[in-house]
Design an enzyme around this catalytic site. Sequence first.
Site, PDB file in Angstrom:
ATOM      1  CD  GLU A   1       0.724   1.363  -7.679  1.00 38.64           C
ATOM      2  OE1 GLU A   1       0.997   0.843  -8.763  1.00 38.64           O
ATOM      3  OE2 GLU A   1       1.335   1.096  -6.612  1.00 38.64           O
TER       4      GLU A   1
ATOM      5  CD  GLU B   1       3.962   2.707 -11.442  1.00 35.28           C
ATOM      6  OE1 GLU B   1       4.197   1.561 -10.975  1.00 35.28           O
ATOM      7  OE2 GLU B   1       3.844   3.722 -10.743  1.00 35.28           O
TER       8      GLU B   1
END
Length: 455
Positions: A173, A353
Amino acid sequence: MNASLPLHPRSHFPPDFVWGVATSAFQIEGAATWQGKGESIWDRFCRQPGAIADGSHGDVACDHLNRLDSDLDLIERLGVDAYRFSISWPRVQPDGRGAFNPQGMAFYERLVDGLLQRGIRPYLTLNHWDLPQSLQDSGGWAHRDTCYRFVQYARHMAQALGDRVAAITTHNEPWVMAVLGHESGVFAPGVRNRGTAMQVAHHLLVSHGLALQELRADGCKSRLGIVLNLSPIVPATASEADAAAARLEDGRSVRWYLDPLLRGEYPEDVWHHLGTDAPCVEHGDMELIATPMDFLGVNYYTRSVVSANGSWNAKEHGGPLTDMGWEIVPQGLTQLLRRLQRDWSLPPLYVMENGAAFRDSLQDGRVHDGDRVEYLSSHIDAVGRAIAQGVPVAGYMVWSLLDNFEWASGYAKRFGLVHVDYDSLARTPKDSFHWYRGFLDGQKAQRKLHVGAMA
């Protein structure tokens, strides 16, 4: 609902589909100064008054470092194919440069070997946000030299573990590190400057490309990629102003990362919008960033609804929310995956995720988290729907194995399949753990049938 009467996703998955569960080092390991570990930017950030909602820190977290074997047994009991974890860079190289710490390296050797002994494929993440503080003191990700320090670290870890791990993710991320860490400043290192944030984003992407090229030149056997947090960006209303705001936000949070990685260019509309805050790009950078990947990881939790005046509020919208205040929108995951296939030429995709925080409580030795069971079932089904429409999704991983330190929220938000008592550190599998294990048992049975039919 009762997890003894589970929801069964309607979708079917390929027999080689990878099912997993995920964690990150700072959120679970603890042992903040154990045997030579260096300070990370999150160790420092947690000491800033008001930075963490409950005033907590990661010094102990879930004490995973001291409970490794029993936690690996939990993962084996869950029945997953793969476990995604991250390396604490300051644990293995305390200053982010120079000598590596043999005790830190030994811990990850034990972790990887323990997974393999239990028949679980290791998925390694090199950078899940915990940059060595000494590198931050020298400029951090805003300084180009950190790219080269990262490549040295990546090469060392790949030489030590690359023959045993299934995949290596460079960064988790980058949008979070850039924007939350350097623009809004609500995450470590707490900088608030848009120009710095965009330079950080660029350097993260440059270091990703450099690392891929160097690891391949070294003969690394693991598959290599990056993981992005992505969402469908939708306007709050049909107004032109909201549509324009949504396009810009899509550019800043989605296209700013995917376009350079998969097309070798930044989106023109965002570049123009940034003006003097646009990053400094050196000759050859874009070709580096666009180095072909073996996979692209996608983290999905909810959609993003954008209004030009910032007035849209999920709580006022009336739909179901998680304890983070995020909308529960499983169809958004299908929408996102289909959009990725439509707009870019993709390597295999992995949902690295996906999960939800709810207000779980331990009662009589059980945690009845039916909301999480329903969340996971609906999102797994959303992945299956995307696969049925031709999207190349190769795996799915639940966030997270354990309740843990949830960054600026501290320990108040629980994402885990396993409940953690933060006083005793006792682990209690929740109903969602048992549901996911039962679902995976069904997937394994289907694999056996497939193998039998092919024989």
